[in-house]
Design an enzyme around this catalytic site. Structure first.
Site, PDB file in Angstrom:
ATOM      1  N   LYS A  80       0.858  -1.193   0.000  1.00  0.00           N
ATOM      2  CA  LYS A  80       0.000   0.000   0.000  1.00  0.00           C
ATOM      3  C   LYS A  80       0.885   1.231   0.000  1.00  0.00           C
ATOM      4  O   LYS A  80       1.990   1.221   0.556  1.00  0.00           O
ATOM      5  CB  LYS A  80      -0.866  -0.011   1.264  1.00  0.00           C
ATOM      6  CG  LYS A  80      -2.095   0.856   1.182  1.00  0.00           C
ATOM      7  CD  LYS A  80      -3.285   0.111   0.641  1.00  0.00           C
ATOM      8  CE  LYS A  80      -4.487   1.024   0.552  1.00  0.00           C
ATOM      9  NZ  LYS A  80      -5.686   0.316   0.105  1.00  0.00           N
ATOM     10  N   VAL A 182     -22.529   6.697   1.230  1.00  0.00           N
ATOM     11  CA  VAL A 182     -22.961   6.466  -0.163  1.00  0.00           C
ATOM     12  C   VAL A 182     -22.008   7.193  -1.110  1.00  0.00           C
ATOM     13  O   VAL A 182     -22.409   8.022  -1.914  1.00  0.00           O
ATOM     14  CB  VAL A 182     -24.444   6.848  -0.420  1.00  0.00           C
ATOM     15  CG1 VAL A 182     -25.357   5.708  -0.105  1.00  0.00           C
ATOM     16  CG2 VAL A 182     -24.881   8.073   0.363  1.00  0.00           C
ATOM     17  N   GLY A 183     -20.719   6.840  -0.975  1.00  0.00           N
ATOM     18  CA  GLY A 183     -19.692   7.368  -1.871  1.00  0.00           C
ATOM     19  C   GLY A 183     -19.597   6.476  -3.092  1.00  0.00           C
ATOM     20  O   GLY A 183     -20.602   5.921  -3.557  1.00  0.00           O
ATOM     21  N   VAL A 185     -18.337   3.388  -3.717  1.00  0.00           N
ATOM     22  CA  VAL A 185     -18.804   2.002  -3.584  1.00  0.00           C
ATOM     23  C   VAL A 185     -20.245   1.975  -3.076  1.00  0.00           C
ATOM     24  O   VAL A 185     -21.098   1.266  -3.618  1.00  0.00           O
ATOM     25  CB  VAL A 185     -17.901   1.198  -2.609  1.00  0.00           C
ATOM     26  CG1 VAL A 185     -18.413  -0.228  -2.478  1.00  0.00           C
ATOM     27  CG2 VAL A 185     -16.456   1.196  -3.071  1.00  0.00           C
TER      28      VAL A 185
HETATM   29  P1  NAI Z   1     -15.608   7.332  -0.974  1.00  0.00           P
HETATM   30  O1  NAI Z   1     -14.719   8.339  -0.347  1.00  0.00           O
HETATM   31  O2  NAI Z   1     -16.014   7.502  -2.389  1.00  0.00           O
HETATM   32  O3  NAI Z   1     -16.969   7.193  -0.124  1.00  0.00           O
HETATM   33  C1  NAI Z   1     -17.012   7.199   1.253  1.00  0.00           C
HETATM   34  C2  NAI Z   1     -18.295   7.906   1.643  1.00  0.00           C
HETATM   35  O4  NAI Z   1     -18.429   7.859   3.064  1.00  0.00           O
HETATM   36  C3  NAI Z   1     -18.318   9.390   1.252  1.00  0.00           C
HETATM   37  O5  NAI Z   1     -19.534   9.695   0.585  1.00  0.00           O
HETATM   38  C4  NAI Z   1     -18.199  10.109   2.591  1.00  0.00           C
HETATM   39  O6  NAI Z   1     -18.886  11.355   2.599  1.00  0.00           O
HETATM   40  C5  NAI Z   1     -18.868   9.110   3.520  1.00  0.00           C
HETATM   41  N1  NAI Z   1     -18.528   9.270   4.932  1.00  0.00           N
HETATM   42  C6  NAI Z   1     -17.362   9.676   5.488  1.00  0.00           C
HETATM   43  N2  NAI Z   1     -17.464   9.715   6.826  1.00  0.00           N
HETATM   44  C7  NAI Z   1     -18.713   9.282   7.125  1.00  0.00           C
HETATM   45  C8  NAI Z   1     -19.419   9.083   8.326  1.00  0.00           C
HETATM   46  N3  NAI Z   1     -18.879   9.370   9.523  1.00  0.00           N
HETATM   47  N4  NAI Z   1     -20.688   8.625   8.276  1.00  0.00           N
HETATM   48  C9  NAI Z   1     -21.268   8.349   7.083  1.00  0.00           C
HETATM   49  N5  NAI Z   1     -20.650   8.552   5.908  1.00  0.00           N
HETATM   50  C10 NAI Z   1     -19.394   9.004   5.926  1.00  0.00           C
HETATM   51  O7  NAI Z   1     -14.883   5.926  -0.731  1.00  0.00           O
HETATM   52  P2  NAI Z   1     -15.180   4.551  -1.453  1.00  0.00           P
HETATM   53  O8  NAI Z   1     -14.213   4.359  -2.551  1.00  0.00           O
HETATM   54  O9  NAI Z   1     -16.637   4.422  -1.711  1.00  0.00           O
HETATM   55  O10 NAI Z   1     -14.769   3.516  -0.312  1.00  0.00           O
HETATM   56  C11 NAI Z   1     -15.623   3.274   0.807  1.00  0.00           C
HETATM   57  C12 NAI Z   1     -14.902   2.345   1.772  1.00  0.00           C
HETATM   58  O11 NAI Z   1     -14.628   1.108   1.107  1.00  0.00           O
HETATM   59  C13 NAI Z   1     -13.545   2.863   2.258  1.00  0.00           C
HETATM   60  O12 NAI Z   1     -13.351   2.420   3.584  1.00  0.00           O
HETATM   61  C14 NAI Z   1     -12.543   2.181   1.337  1.00  0.00           C
HETATM   62  O13 NAI Z   1     -11.276   2.030   1.943  1.00  0.00           O
HETATM   63  C15 NAI Z   1     -13.223   0.837   1.146  1.00  0.00           C
HETATM   64  N6  NAI Z   1     -12.849   0.159  -0.088  1.00  0.00           N
HETATM   65  C16 NAI Z   1     -13.033   0.779  -1.295  1.00  0.00           C
HETATM   66  C17 NAI Z   1     -12.702   0.133  -2.469  1.00  0.00           C
HETATM   67  C18 NAI Z   1     -12.951   0.749  -3.799  1.00  0.00           C
HETATM   68  O14 NAI Z   1     -12.887   0.039  -4.819  1.00  0.00           O
HETATM   69  N7  NAI Z   1     -13.254   2.058  -3.864  1.00  0.00           N
HETATM   70  C19 NAI Z   1     -12.098  -1.210  -2.460  1.00  0.00           C
HETATM   71  C20 NAI Z   1     -12.028  -1.807  -1.140  1.00  0.00           C
HETATM   72  C21 NAI Z   1     -12.359  -1.121  -0.003  1.00  0.00           C
END
Ligand code: NAI
Length: 350
Positions: A80, A182-183, A185
């Site tokens: 990483k 709801v980011g 993923v």
């Molecule tokens: P992202 O940054 O696009 O979405 C995360 C969402 O969570 C954002 O909309 C953010 O506003 C929200 N958020 C942050 N703090 C919060 C809280 N306290 N309460 C509720 N919502 C909150 O990230 P992504 O890419 O969707 O990833 C989500 C998770 O999945 C992360 O932990 C990431 O490490 C993990 N992950 C992602 C992968 C990928 O392909 N993007 C692969 C494997 C794991």
């Protein structure tokens, strides 16, 4: 603090630092294991309180990638990268190029990909200086691009498997699912669940994201501090790590936890707490492997989307095996998965 004394240090093979005075880039690459192949894992751009915090994150995440890649059956090790956000908060093109040059100095021992704070556009800039990079725009019908939709596909397959196993039903129609975050993923996952007839409950710190989920997917929006205790069948953490802890677990009402967030358990004891409470926990590094499967196929070159989809769907079967072993041995699912992963990377000696 010495790296060797760091709580997250697990005989990592290599930790490399970049401090580029020209661009201001400060980055760390941690390689946990190359037993199965070159180390692959995303690059995280984040504002860390200290250098120690960045090192700890890189070590912890690299170990997670070793487990994830091994459990997904990929010929890749685990690594990483983290980039420490500068005071300006901006990750500009010169810094991204410097990061690419830094990755290139490792000669292919580490292959980078997207993680929090990165994007397809940024990976294209990194790719100007190294070929050890994925997450580039996909060619027609071939793996590549933003891994998030594939991660969501894998989580969806995992939810289906857990629901079949615990609730004895194939259909998700009417199933109540709470999605935290709801980011990238979480949004794709919500779309899949909506199409399958599930009832969505969502929370996000970003008001626009939840408004979209309410308008387009009929989601019920709840407060940030109450999503974990929603009265639902499935809780899907898709935002932060360490949300399953001594404080939150007694308040959970979901019988299944199946989400994308990395490192959902604050400690190992929390996995045990879930098990004792009768909650079926899908180990995060097993259920969220869809994105890295896509990355691995992209790196291998010319792998069709259909092959990626088949590998991602297999996440459901892998979870069922873990649930069965957990029941048979009366031990928590995360312990079963950790042991399987360590065996696969030749670290079953502790
Ligand atoms: P992202 O940054 O696009 O979405 C995360 C969402 O969570 C954002 O909309 C953010 O506003 C929200 N958020 C942050 N703090 C919060 C809280 N306290 N309460 C509720 N919502 C909150 O990230 P992504 O890419 O969707 O990833 C989500 C998770 O999945 C992360 O932990 C990431 O490490 C993990 N992950 C992602 C992968 C990928 O392909 N993007 C692969 C494997 C794991």
């Amino acid at each position: 603090m010495s790296i060797f004394d760091n709580v997250a240090f697990d005989r990592h093979e290599r930790v490399a630092f970049c401090n580029d005075p020209v661009t201001g880039l400060k980055a760390i690459v941690a390689i946990h294991s190359s037993a199965r192949g070159p180390a692959a894992g995303g690059c995280r751009f984040w504002r860390y309180d200290s250098e120690d915090a960045a090192i700890t994150d890189a070590l912890r995440l690299a170990q997670g990638m070793s487990y994830k890649n091994a459990m997904a059956g990929l010929d890749l090790g685990g690594g990483k990268a983290v980039i420490m956000a500068p005071d300006s908060g901006e990750l500009d093109e010169p810094m991204l190029e410097a990061f690419g040059a830094f990755v290139n100095t490792l000669g292919g021992a580490y292959i980078t990909a997207e993680d929090v704070g990165m994007s397809v556009g940024k990976m294209e800039v990194v790719a100007r200086r190294t070929s050890y990079v994925t997450g580039l725009p996909p060619k027609q019908g071939v793996a590549g691009g933003d891994p998030s939709p594939k991660t969501a596909d894998g989580v969806f397959a995992g939810i289906r498997a857990a629901v079949r196993y615990k609730l004895g039903r194939d259909s998700l129609d009417g199933l109540r699912v709470a999605v935290q975050g709801v980011g990238s993923v979480g949004w794709h996952l919500c779309q899949l669940l909506f199409d399958a007839g599930a009832k969505l409950i969502v929370a996000d710190i970003n008001a626009e994201r939840v408004a979209l989920a309410r308008e387009q997917l009929g989601a019920e929006v709840v407060a940030l501090d109450s999503i974990l205790e929603s009265d639902v069948d499935v809780l899907s953490p898709c935002a932060l790590g360490a949300i399953l802890n001594a404080q939150s677990i007694p308040r959970l009402r979901a019988g299944i936890i199946a989400g994308a967030a990395n490192n959902q358990l604050a400690t190992d004891a929390d996995g045990k707490r879930l098990f004792e409470a009768g909650v079926l926990y899908c180990p995060d590094f097993v259920i969220n492997a869809g994105g890295i499967i896509n990355v691995a196929c992209e790196y291998a070159g010319d792998v069709s989307d259909a092959v990626v989809n088949e590998k991602v769907r297999a996440i459901g079967d892998r979870l069922i095996q873990i649930f069965e072993l957990s029941d048979a041995q009366k031990r928590p699912t995360h312990i079963i998965a950790n042991e399987q992963a360590r065996r696969l990377i030749g670290r079953d000696d502790g």
